[in-house]
Write a protein that holds these residues in place. Structure first.
Motif, PDB file in Angstrom:
ATOM      1  N   LEU A  44      -8.514  10.757 -25.132  1.00  0.00           N
ATOM      2  CA  LEU A  44      -9.431   9.858 -24.439  1.00  0.00           C
ATOM      3  C   LEU A  44      -8.952   8.407 -24.517  1.00  0.00           C
ATOM      4  CD1 LEU A  44     -12.781  11.378 -25.778  1.00  0.00           C
ATOM      5  CD2 LEU A  44     -11.660  11.841 -23.583  1.00  0.00           C
ATOM      6  N   ASP A  46     -11.141   2.622 -24.467  1.00  0.00           N
ATOM      7  CA  ASP A  46     -11.558   1.650 -23.460  1.00  0.00           C
ATOM      8  C   ASP A  46     -12.127   0.361 -24.051  1.00  0.00           C
ATOM      9  OD1 ASP A  46     -13.533   3.672 -24.171  1.00  0.00           O
ATOM     10  OD2 ASP A  46     -14.891   2.737 -22.734  1.00  0.00           O
ATOM     11  N   SER A  49     -15.857   5.957 -24.960  1.00  0.00           N
ATOM     12  CA  SER A  49     -17.250   5.585 -24.694  1.00  0.00           C
ATOM     13  C   SER A  49     -18.052   6.749 -24.134  1.00  0.00           C
ATOM     14  CB  SER A  49     -17.304   4.417 -23.704  1.00  0.00           C
ATOM     15  OG  SER A  49     -16.812   3.233 -24.278  1.00  0.00           O
ATOM     16  N   ASP A  50     -17.394   7.640 -23.411  1.00  0.00           N
ATOM     17  CA  ASP A  50     -18.094   8.777 -22.810  1.00  0.00           C
ATOM     18  C   ASP A  50     -18.630   9.750 -23.854  1.00  0.00           C
ATOM     19  OD1 ASP A  50     -17.400   7.753 -20.321  1.00  0.00           O
ATOM     20  OD2 ASP A  50     -15.567   8.954 -20.189  1.00  0.00           O
ATOM     21  N   VAL A  51     -18.113   9.670 -25.074  1.00  0.00           N
ATOM     22  CA  VAL A  51     -18.494  10.622 -26.122  1.00  0.00           C
ATOM     23  C   VAL A  51     -19.786  10.221 -26.822  1.00  0.00           C
ATOM     24  CG1 VAL A  51     -17.732  11.623 -28.332  1.00  0.00           C
ATOM     25  CG2 VAL A  51     -16.106  11.319 -26.468  1.00  0.00           C
ATOM     26  N   LYS A  77     -22.850   9.697 -26.042  1.00  0.00           N
ATOM     27  CA  LYS A  77     -24.072  10.468 -25.770  1.00  0.00           C
ATOM     28  C   LYS A  77     -23.994  11.895 -26.288  1.00  0.00           C
ATOM     29  CE  LYS A  77     -22.527  11.611 -21.041  1.00  0.00           C
ATOM     30  NZ  LYS A  77     -21.235  10.879 -21.153  1.00  0.00           N
ATOM     31  N   TYR A 129     -17.879   1.922 -31.153  1.00  0.00           N
ATOM     32  CA  TYR A 129     -18.334   2.746 -30.035  1.00  0.00           C
ATOM     33  C   TYR A 129     -19.762   3.276 -30.208  1.00  0.00           C
ATOM     34  CZ  TYR A 129     -13.705   2.817 -27.875  1.00  0.00           C
ATOM     35  OH  TYR A 129     -12.524   2.465 -27.242  1.00  0.00           O
ATOM     36  N   GLY A 178     -16.726  15.535 -17.724  1.00  0.00           N
ATOM     37  CA  GLY A 178     -16.266  14.287 -17.136  1.00  0.00           C
ATOM     38  C   GLY A 178     -15.859  13.248 -18.166  1.00  0.00           C
ATOM     39  N   LEU A 179     -15.189  13.676 -19.229  1.00  0.00           N
ATOM     40  CA  LEU A 179     -14.812  12.776 -20.307  1.00  0.00           C
ATOM     41  C   LEU A 179     -13.440  12.172 -20.041  1.00  0.00           C
ATOM     42  CD1 LEU A 179     -15.870  14.997 -23.353  1.00  0.00           C
ATOM     43  CD2 LEU A 179     -17.244  13.305 -22.114  1.00  0.00           C
ATOM     44  N   LYS A 180     -13.383  10.850 -20.013  1.00  0.00           N
ATOM     45  CA  LYS A 180     -12.115  10.151 -19.825  1.00  0.00           C
ATOM     46  C   LYS A 180     -11.857   9.120 -20.917  1.00  0.00           C
ATOM     47  CE  LYS A 180     -12.103  10.685 -14.781  1.00  0.00           C
ATOM     48  NZ  LYS A 180     -12.050   9.980 -13.462  1.00  0.00           N
TER      49      LYS A 180
END
Length: 296
Positions: free
Chosen positions: A226, A229, A150-152, A154, A181, A145-147
């Motif tokens: 990505l 954001d 920021s999702d990276v 974790k 980030y 669910g990477l968009k």
């Protein structure tokens, strides 16, 4: 003692004469440069062909120069007359100015400082930006669910990062990105030539790379760029940089720059990159077809 001074003077004179003799002569034709990746070669070819079409004579291509710093040195030392740069790169890597996200301010600062410091004119933009892009494999993006970047955060402690040599050192590069980030990747980033980044990602040698938003390989290899954001990266509009004395000597360069202003959008740039990189077509042929479609 007097003889020693005379000998030294003669040696100095011989040395200076050698320097002058060895210096490259001012070229009798226009020379266009480009950095060492596909898009730059395409843009260099585009500028060169348009200059030739404007009556500038046969243009010499000096492509595959190793990065922004070498292109800048070639430009200011009169080894090339022009090349295409990106405004964010010019602002931070060459002009050493602080990061700025406002496009109009970046454009104004770049134009002013190149003129003041180097007697170089920043031409009108070609019509697209090529920003840095953090790129992952498509199957990983869908599965996790990477968009956005920021999702990276974790995942970074278990992920290996690949970057180009320049990105690892630039003020708008890796250190600032990690700070913005909160990224902490496993081990040291793998630095490599730009052309190897996507191969390493496809081969699972790394899990994420710092690529470019208009790279044709992103679509061709089912990768995902990505979203930035947190808006870390500054604008990277593609603009020709040309020596003022070259413009005076060859006004056809200025004519070509005006003809190309706003003519290339991001999708068209991506398609040309893809044709050269993945379809292994000649950059000159790809550019000629593009110019024909545009009525150039």
């Amino acid at each position: 003692m007097e003889l020693t001074r005379i000998v030294r003077a003669l040696l100095l004179l011989a040395f200076m004469t050698c320097l002058v003799a060895c210096a490259p002569p001012r070229s009798s034709h226009i020379v266009i440069g480009a950095k060492n990746f596909t898009e730059q070669v395409v843009l260099g070819e585009l500028l060169a062909q348009e200059i030739e079409a404007a009556g500038g004579g046969k243009v010499e291509r000096r492509f595959w120069l190793a990065g922004s710093y070498l292109c800048q040195q070639a430009l200011v030392s009169d080894r090339i007359d022009a090349y295409v740069e990106y405004t964010g790169t010019a602002l931070t890597a060459i002009l050493k100015q602080p990061l700025e996200r406002n496009s109009a301010k970046v454009d104004a600062t770049v134009a002013r400082l190149y003129e003041q410091r180097y007697q170089v004119r920043a031409g009108p933009g070609l019509g697209f930006e090529d920003t840095f892009a953090m790129v992952v494999r498509g199957d990983d993006a869908r599965r996790l669910g990477l968009k956005a970047i920021s999702d990276v955060a974790k995942l970074a402690p278990q992920w290996r990062l690949g970057v180009g040599y320049e990105f690892a050192e630039r003020p708008d590069g890796l250190a600032g990105l990690n700070a913005a980030y909160g990224l902490h990747f496993v081990g040291e980033p793998r630095t490599m030539e730009l052309g190897l980044l996507y191969r390493s990602l496809a081969a699972h040698q790394v899990d994420i790379v710092a690529g470019n938003s208009t790279d044709g390989a992103i679509k061709a290899l089912d990768f995902v760029a990505l979203e930035d954001d947190r808006h870390y990266f500054p604008p990277y509009e593609a603009v020709p940089l040309v020596r003022e004395d070259s413009l005076k000597r060859w006004p056809q360069i200025g004519v070509a720059m005006q003809r190309l202003a706003g003519k290339v959008n991001a999708d068209e740039m991506r398609a040309m990159n893809l044709a050269v990189e993945s379809q292994h077509r000649d950059a000159g042929d790809v550019v000629r077809e593009f110019r024909a479609r545009k009525g150039l």
